[in-house]
Design a protein around this motif. Sequence first.
Motif, PDB file in Angstrom:
ATOM      1  N   ALA A  65       0.533  -1.365   0.306  1.00  0.00           N
ATOM      2  CA  ALA A  65      -0.161  -0.182  -0.240  1.00  0.00           C
ATOM      3  C   ALA A  65       0.770   1.032   0.403  1.00  0.00           C
ATOM      4  O   ALA A  65       1.222   2.057  -0.847  1.00  0.00           O
ATOM      5  N   VAL A  66       2.014   1.547   0.806  1.00  0.00           N
ATOM      6  CA  VAL A  66       2.754   2.113   1.231  1.00  0.00           C
ATOM      7  C   VAL A  66       3.236   2.628  -0.580  1.00  0.00           C
ATOM      8  O   VAL A  66       3.699   4.058  -1.328  1.00  0.00           O
ATOM      9  N   LEU A  67       4.037   1.584  -0.812  1.00  0.00           N
ATOM     10  CA  LEU A  67       4.251   1.890  -2.226  1.00  0.00           C
ATOM     11  C   LEU A  67       3.555   1.944  -3.414  1.00  0.00           C
ATOM     12  O   LEU A  67       3.833   3.136  -4.227  1.00  0.00           O
ATOM     13  N   LYS A  68       2.545   2.280  -4.024  1.00  0.00           N
ATOM     14  CA  LYS A  68       1.300   1.773  -4.467  1.00  0.00           C
ATOM     15  C   LYS A  68       1.026   3.817  -4.496  1.00  0.00           C
ATOM     16  O   LYS A  68       0.931   4.467  -5.213  1.00  0.00           O
ATOM     17  N   ASP A  69       0.400   3.984  -2.480  1.00  0.00           N
ATOM     18  CA  ASP A  69       0.907   5.158  -3.220  1.00  0.00           C
ATOM     19  C   ASP A  69       1.891   5.737  -3.158  1.00  0.00           C
ATOM     20  O   ASP A  69       1.502   7.442  -3.567  1.00  0.00           O
ATOM     21  N   ASP A  70       2.802   5.993  -3.020  1.00  0.00           N
ATOM     22  CA  ASP A  70       4.209   6.570  -3.612  1.00  0.00           C
ATOM     23  C   ASP A  70       4.512   6.934  -5.000  1.00  0.00           C
ATOM     24  O   ASP A  70       4.286   7.602  -5.598  1.00  0.00           O
ATOM     25  N   LEU A  71       4.011   5.603  -5.893  1.00  0.00           N
ATOM     26  CA  LEU A  71       4.197   5.387  -7.148  1.00  0.00           C
ATOM     27  C   LEU A  71       3.004   6.395  -7.845  1.00  0.00           C
ATOM     28  O   LEU A  71       2.928   7.116  -8.785  1.00  0.00           O
ATOM     29  N   ASN A  72       1.596   6.424  -6.674  1.00  0.00           N
ATOM     30  CA  ASN A  72       0.221   7.458  -7.650  1.00  0.00           C
ATOM     31  C   ASN A  72       1.215   8.754  -7.854  1.00  0.00           C
ATOM     32  O   ASN A  72       0.526   9.594  -8.375  1.00  0.00           O
ATOM     33  N   ARG A  73       1.633   9.162  -6.414  1.00  0.00           N
ATOM     34  CA  ARG A  73       1.913  10.361  -6.214  1.00  0.00           C
ATOM     35  C   ARG A  73       3.112  10.879  -7.645  1.00  0.00           C
ATOM     36  O   ARG A  73       2.835  12.377  -8.260  1.00  0.00           O
ATOM     37  N   MET A  74       3.832   9.912  -7.452  1.00  0.00           N
ATOM     38  CA  MET A  74       4.955   9.941  -8.444  1.00  0.00           C
ATOM     39  C   MET A  74       4.491   9.862 -10.002  1.00  0.00           C
ATOM     40  O   MET A  74       4.531  11.194 -10.695  1.00  0.00           O
ATOM     41  N   SER A  75       2.990   9.608 -10.591  1.00  0.00           N
ATOM     42  CA  SER A  75       2.652   9.864 -12.185  1.00  0.00           C
ATOM     43  C   SER A  75       2.076  10.547 -11.629  1.00  0.00           C
ATOM     44  O   SER A  75       2.072  10.748 -13.018  1.00  0.00           O
ATOM     45  N   GLN A  76       1.769  11.231 -10.387  1.00  0.00           N
ATOM     46  CA  GLN A  76       0.553  12.320 -11.570  1.00  0.00           C
ATOM     47  C   GLN A  76       1.153  13.905 -10.902  1.00  0.00           C
ATOM     48  O   GLN A  76       0.593  14.625 -12.043  1.00  0.00           O
ATOM     49  N   LYS A  77       2.560  14.183 -10.510  1.00  0.00           N
ATOM     50  CA  LYS A  77       3.705  14.699 -10.467  1.00  0.00           C
ATOM     51  C   LYS A  77       4.204  14.730 -11.645  1.00  0.00           C
ATOM     52  O   LYS A  77       4.217  15.870 -12.530  1.00  0.00           O
ATOM     53  N   GLU A  78       4.242  13.653 -12.279  1.00  0.00           N
ATOM     54  CA  GLU A  78       5.256  13.451 -13.392  1.00  0.00           C
ATOM     55  C   GLU A  78       4.349  12.870 -14.949  1.00  0.00           C
ATOM     56  O   GLU A  78       5.430  13.433 -16.315  1.00  0.00           O
ATOM     57  N   GLY A  79       3.567  13.319 -14.444  1.00  0.00           N
ATOM     58  CA  GLY A  79       2.507  13.103 -15.817  1.00  0.00           C
ATOM     59  C   GLY A  79       2.530  11.338 -16.617  1.00  0.00           C
ATOM     60  O   GLY A  79       3.063  11.089 -18.006  1.00  0.00           O
ATOM     61  N   TRP A  80       2.733  10.564 -15.628  1.00  0.00           N
ATOM     62  CA  TRP A  80       3.334   9.029 -16.432  1.00  0.00           C
ATOM     63  C   TRP A  80       1.653   8.268 -16.881  1.00  0.00           C
ATOM     64  O   TRP A  80       1.573   7.437 -17.487  1.00  0.00           O
ATOM     65  N   GLY A  81       1.220   9.054 -15.983  1.00  0.00           N
ATOM     66  CA  GLY A  81      -0.178   8.822 -16.861  1.00  0.00           C
ATOM     67  C   GLY A  81      -1.553   7.445 -16.972  1.00  0.00           C
ATOM     68  O   GLY A  81      -2.239   7.109 -16.938  1.00  0.00           O
ATOM     69  N   PHE A  82      -0.987   7.092 -15.392  1.00  0.00           N
ATOM     70  CA  PHE A  82      -1.704   6.159 -14.717  1.00  0.00           C
ATOM     71  C   PHE A  82      -2.043   5.539 -13.034  1.00  0.00           C
ATOM     72  O   PHE A  82      -1.137   7.064 -12.327  1.00  0.00           O
ATOM     73  N   PHE A  83      -2.734   5.157 -12.858  1.00  0.00           N
ATOM     74  CA  PHE A  83      -2.898   5.173 -10.978  1.00  0.00           C
ATOM     75  C   PHE A  83      -3.162   3.638 -11.250  1.00  0.00           C
ATOM     76  O   PHE A  83      -4.034   3.464 -11.567  1.00  0.00           O
ATOM     77  N   LEU A  84      -2.829   3.709  -9.671  1.00  0.00           N
ATOM     78  CA  LEU A  84      -3.186   2.073  -9.512  1.00  0.00           C
ATOM     79  C   LEU A  84      -4.108   1.798  -8.701  1.00  0.00           C
ATOM     80  O   LEU A  84      -3.888   2.550  -7.087  1.00  0.00           O
ATOM     81  N   GLY A  85      -4.922   1.088  -8.674  1.00  0.00           N
ATOM     82  CA  GLY A  85      -6.309   0.848  -7.713  1.00  0.00           C
ATOM     83  C   GLY A  85      -6.810  -0.682  -7.620  1.00  0.00           C
ATOM     84  O   GLY A  85      -4.989  -1.328  -7.720  1.00  0.00           O
ATOM     85  N   ASP A  86      -7.072  -0.048  -6.972  1.00  0.00           N
ATOM     86  CA  ASP A  86      -7.878  -2.495  -6.632  1.00  0.00           C
ATOM     87  C   ASP A  86      -8.817  -2.646  -7.123  1.00  0.00           C
ATOM     88  O   ASP A  86      -9.761  -1.859  -8.395  1.00  0.00           O
ATOM     89  N   GLU A  87      -9.427  -3.566  -6.486  1.00  0.00           N
ATOM     90  CA  GLU A  87     -10.992  -4.294  -7.458  1.00  0.00           C
ATOM     91  C   GLU A  87     -11.792  -3.657  -7.060  1.00  0.00           C
ATOM     92  O   GLU A  87     -12.883  -3.608  -7.605  1.00  0.00           O
ATOM     93  N   THR A  88     -11.552  -3.324  -5.870  1.00  0.00           N
ATOM     94  CA  THR A  88     -13.075  -1.995  -5.474  1.00  0.00           C
ATOM     95  C   THR A  88     -13.089  -0.757  -6.077  1.00  0.00           C
ATOM     96  O   THR A  88     -14.432  -0.544  -6.562  1.00  0.00           O
ATOM     97  N   LEU A  89     -12.443  -0.391  -6.777  1.00  0.00           N
ATOM     98  CA  LEU A  89     -12.315   0.814  -7.975  1.00  0.00           C
ATOM     99  C   LEU A  89     -12.698   0.579  -8.902  1.00  0.00           C
ATOM    100  O   LEU A  89     -12.960   1.220  -9.785  1.00  0.00           O
ATOM    101  N   ALA A  90     -12.241  -0.523  -9.533  1.00  0.00           N
ATOM    102  CA  ALA A  90     -12.042  -1.822 -10.835  1.00  0.00           C
ATOM    103  C   ALA A  90     -13.899  -1.535 -10.885  1.00  0.00           C
ATOM    104  O   ALA A  90     -13.912  -1.416 -12.167  1.00  0.00           O
ATOM    105  N   MET A  91     -13.735  -2.102  -9.851  1.00  0.00           N
ATOM    106  CA  MET A  91     -15.889  -2.654  -9.967  1.00  0.00           C
ATOM    107  C   MET A  91     -15.959  -1.205  -9.952  1.00  0.00           C
ATOM    108  O   MET A  91     -17.880  -0.874 -10.987  1.00  0.00           O
ATOM    109  N   ARG A  92     -15.780  -0.223  -9.311  1.00  0.00           N
ATOM    110  CA  ARG A  92     -16.642   1.908  -9.711  1.00  0.00           C
ATOM    111  C   ARG A  92     -16.527   1.838 -10.519  1.00  0.00           C
ATOM    112  O   ARG A  92     -17.656   1.972 -11.566  1.00  0.00           O
TER     113      ARG A  92
END
Length: 134
Positions: A89-116
């Motif tokens: 979970a900690v690495l996921k949060d770090d990667l999501n922040r970096m993706s947003q900051k650097e414009g990498w174009g993705f977000f890491l989520g889980d099955e609950t978010l995927a279902m929504r």
Amino acid sequence: MMTTEKTLLIIGSAPFTIDTEQRELRRFNRPEQKIPFDHLKNDGPFYSYRYTGKTIGVYERIDLDNIQDVTIDLIIPSLIIESNGLITAVLKDDLNRMSQKEGWGFFLGDETLAMRLSGKLPHIDLAGTDFTID
């Protein structure tokens, strides 16, 4: 000890399962829509890919010549592709922040978010009564 859960790669609003055995990203709610790992450009510590809905068949029963498609230039750290989808979970949060900051174009989520994102509304139970949240 940190726990891990199956991580999904969200591109735009499309959730993808990371399948290291089949070597592909597979759309969560439409498994026929795939991005083979061979289509990702290996840039050492990163993979890159130009994502468009047209190229992986996101649009159905639509005149593709008259649709405005979204193009996302993805940059995916290699550890996401090679992790078998299990990231703390900690690495996921770090990667999501970096993706947003650097414009990498993705977000890491889980099955609950995927279902929504796939259209399923969440349910909660309050004092024995089931409620749908919309």
